[in-house]
Scaffold this active site. Sequence first.
Site, PDB file in Angstrom:
ATOM      1  N   LYS A  50      41.391  49.816  33.978  1.00 55.49           N
ATOM      2  CA  LYS A  50      42.507  50.315  34.630  1.00 55.49           C
ATOM      3  C   LYS A  50      43.962  49.257  34.339  1.00 55.49           C
ATOM      4  O   LYS A  50      44.832  50.111  34.329  1.00 55.49           O
ATOM      5  CB  LYS A  50      42.332  50.209  36.405  1.00 55.49           C
ATOM      6  N   ALA A  73      41.917  46.590  39.867  1.00 54.02           N
ATOM      7  CA  ALA A  73      40.858  46.385  40.812  1.00 54.02           C
ATOM      8  C   ALA A  73      39.667  47.505  40.738  1.00 54.02           C
ATOM      9  O   ALA A  73      40.233  49.041  40.660  1.00 54.02           O
ATOM     10  CB  ALA A  73      40.758  45.849  42.161  1.00 54.02           C
ATOM     11  N   ASP A  74      38.449  47.360  41.076  1.00 57.52           N
ATOM     12  CA  ASP A  74      37.466  48.447  41.179  1.00 57.52           C
ATOM     13  C   ASP A  74      36.192  47.822  42.033  1.00 57.52           C
ATOM     14  O   ASP A  74      35.923  46.685  41.693  1.00 57.52           O
ATOM     15  CB  ASP A  74      36.917  48.888  39.697  1.00 57.52           C
ATOM     16  N   THR A  75      35.988  48.826  42.993  1.00 59.77           N
ATOM     17  CA  THR A  75      34.984  48.377  43.755  1.00 59.77           C
ATOM     18  C   THR A  75      33.632  49.321  43.972  1.00 59.77           C
ATOM     19  O   THR A  75      34.205  50.543  43.497  1.00 59.77           O
ATOM     20  CB  THR A  75      35.478  48.355  45.485  1.00 59.77           C
ATOM     21  N   GLY A 110      35.520  44.013  41.099  1.00 61.71           N
ATOM     22  CA  GLY A 110      35.966  43.585  39.728  1.00 61.71           C
ATOM     23  C   GLY A 110      37.572  43.285  39.989  1.00 61.71           C
ATOM     24  O   GLY A 110      38.278  44.512  40.738  1.00 61.71           O
TER      25      GLY A 110
END
Length: 195
Positions: A50, A73-75, A110
Amino acid sequence: MKYILASASPRRREILANLGLDFTVLTSEADETCSLSDAPSLAEALAKRKGQTVADMLSACGHFDDDTVIISADTVVECEGCILGKPRDRQDAIRMMLMLSGKAHRVVTGFALTDQNGAASGYAVTEVVFSPMTEEEILWYVDSGECYDKAGGYGIQGSASLFIEGIRGCYFNVVGLPINALNTLHRERYGTSLI
């Protein structure tokens, strides 16, 4: 530094705004398909992707300055070996709630800081324990509509808090941005805190 948040998440925007950080939002249209099955590796890889997508967009129009830092970020939620993203529809949301009911699971976010020298990244893990939910409670929660734009189909800061017995780890990680871990990474990379 000039900060860009590469996320459409209102929760991530709120976390950064509450710090008093001056930033702009540029939503990443990164492809989120990935063959990784390990939750930390997946979340970190998608966060980096991203950030890089936004960096490429800025570079293409000549706006990626030396002092620009992209926060991404990525959840994901991992329960019983299954990775849960955002529910596709009502049935998928019900399936997720049934899976989480009465169990502990991991929320993994992340995160990455991307600048002209590349990206530094990491991830945070928080264990969340749900109390058992009745069928009526699950349907009530799903039909509230709160579940649809959230990994694992719930938001800890909303109505789902009724069913959360406890957490071990960073609360903000479950919301979507582990701010302490992000600040630590920022200090390591730039020698100063975010604020």
